[in-house]
Design an enzyme around this catalytic site. Structure first.
Site, PDB file in Angstrom:
ATOM      1  N   CYS A 190       1.397  -0.206   4.388  1.00  0.00           N
ATOM      2  CA  CYS A 190       2.709  -1.028   4.516  1.00  0.00           C
ATOM      3  C   CYS A 190       4.087   0.057   4.282  1.00  0.00           C
ATOM      4  O   CYS A 190       4.952  -0.348   5.004  1.00  0.00           O
ATOM      5  CB  CYS A 190       2.628  -1.230   1.997  1.00  0.00           C
ATOM      6  SG  CYS A 190       3.488  -2.622   1.959  1.00  0.00           S
ATOM      7  N   CYS A 203       1.960  -3.260  -6.052  1.00  0.00           N
ATOM      8  CA  CYS A 203       2.746  -4.809  -6.579  1.00  0.00           C
ATOM      9  C   CYS A 203       1.815  -5.350  -6.664  1.00  0.00           C
ATOM     10  O   CYS A 203       1.923  -6.393  -8.086  1.00  0.00           O
ATOM     11  CB  CYS A 203       3.840  -4.726  -5.783  1.00  0.00           C
ATOM     12  SG  CYS A 203       3.043  -4.649  -3.615  1.00  0.00           S
TER      13      CYS A 203
END
EC number: 2.8.1.13
Length: 355
Positions: free
Chosen positions: A94, A193
């Protein structure tokens, strides 16, 4: 006045990064990536807090819809990995493909600056000796996040600033209070997340991967129990296996082809070497000969001595063999192996196979 684009998640770290840079005289622009919907540090709640921070600091706030990018590069990456019986590390993926790369590109093409900053705990320094930017551990070793940043290339490092790299988390909280930031007392994110948004990795994966009951076996193939999906397990796992035994059992291998989870004792889960692919040499040029360093095979693992044997000198995308001084427990293909020379992150890659 130097212009810098600060990535804002809505948390205290990125808030202090932005506020401290403004205090130092930078022209600060806030940038939030809209990654996914739902609760979580980098989701809707974070957007609200980031917007409030920019209003309080009187700085512009840009929001970029990165949901498709996140879905294609992270969600698909995770799902495909677990289907193959590996344990992907989404954070490093990410950082490079969803956060730092797109942020710097946006800053250059939309905001007329070549500098971005984030609230990560790490440091960057230019080495005249190596003629390249080097990634260093943060001063606060307990919060150091360099492990997740090993895949950043020279272009990204040259355009990135880490304002918190020389500070401890305690100092960051104190700075947030002194600067009267509304995020000063915001609880720290404890999980990915995705996990914060869905409750657990298993719950998240079950939305994408159909469950197929299978067998839990020992290394001789004896059936000890049954499971509801190989993707619910990772190598080194002890809890939640669902098998009663007179001694502790650990997941030592996964066989998605046969839909089997293989378990054994702790000794079986100890490995002396592993192969690493997609290698990125960060702070030094790719070596031609074996070198000695310290390696972490998990984020919180204790660094251990290692000999790194280059199998492909080309970088990125090369392969190396790691030979550990001490056997390592629970090495999981898909996770990152990252090696250091004291505080300097030399390089890293994805664990491919072990023996």
């Amino acid at each position: 006045m130097k212009k810098v684009v600060v990535g804002l998640s809505g948390g205290v770290d990125s808030s202090v990064a932005a506020a401290s840079l403004k205090e130092k005289g930078y022209e600060v622009i806030g940038l939030t990536l809209w990654l996914m919907q739902g609760k979580g540090q980098c989701c809707s709640d974070g957007l609200v807090d980031a917007a409030q921070l920019c209003e309080d600091l009187d700085i512009p706030h840009h929001v970029v819809d990165s949901r498709d990018l996140f879905s294609n590069n992270i969600i698909d990456y995770l799902v495909e990995g677990y289907q193959q019986g590996i344990t992907p590390l989404p954070c490093s993926q990410c950082n490079k493909t969803v956060k730092f790369g797109p942020m710097l590109n946006y800053a250059r093409h939309e905001l007329d600056t070549d500098t971005i900053a984030t609230g990560h705990y790490a440091r960057i320094a230019y080495s005249e000796k190596e003629k390249r930017y080097q990634l260093l551990r943060a001063v606060d070793r307990n919060k150091d996040q360099s492990y997740f940043l090993y895949d950043l290339d020279q272009d990204l490092l040259s355009g990135t600033v880490f304002p918190l790299g020389d500070h401890t988390k305690t100092e960051t909280r104190r700075m947030a209070t002194q600067l009267d930031l509304h995020t000063a007392e915001k609880p720290e994110s404890q999980d990915l997340c995705l996990i914060e948004a869905h409750g657990s990795m298993q719950t998240f994966l079950d939305q994408y991967i159909e469950t197929h009951p299978g067998e839990i076996v020992d290394q001789e193939g004896n059936i000890l129990g049954h499971h509801q999906g190989v993707h619910h397990f990772t190598i080194g796992q002890r809890r939640g296996i669902g098998v009663a035994a007179p001694h502790p059992l650990y997941v030592v291998d996964l066989d998605p082809g046969k839909n089997r989870v293989i378990v054994g004792d702790r000794e079986t889960a100890l490995k002396t070497e592993c192969m690493v692919k997609r290698v990125n040499w960060v702070s030094i040029a790719p070596p031609q000969n074996p070198i000695h360093a310290e390696v972490q095979v998990r984020y919180r693992s204790k660094p251990t001595g290692v000999t790194i044997i280059p199998l492909d000198a080309e970088a990125p995308g090369g392969r190396v063999k790691l030979v550990f001084e001490d056997p390592q427990f629970g090495i999981a293909p898909g996770q990152a192996a990252v090696w250091y020379d004291q505080e300097i992150l030399l390089g890293g890659g994805i664990i491919e196979a072990f023996s």
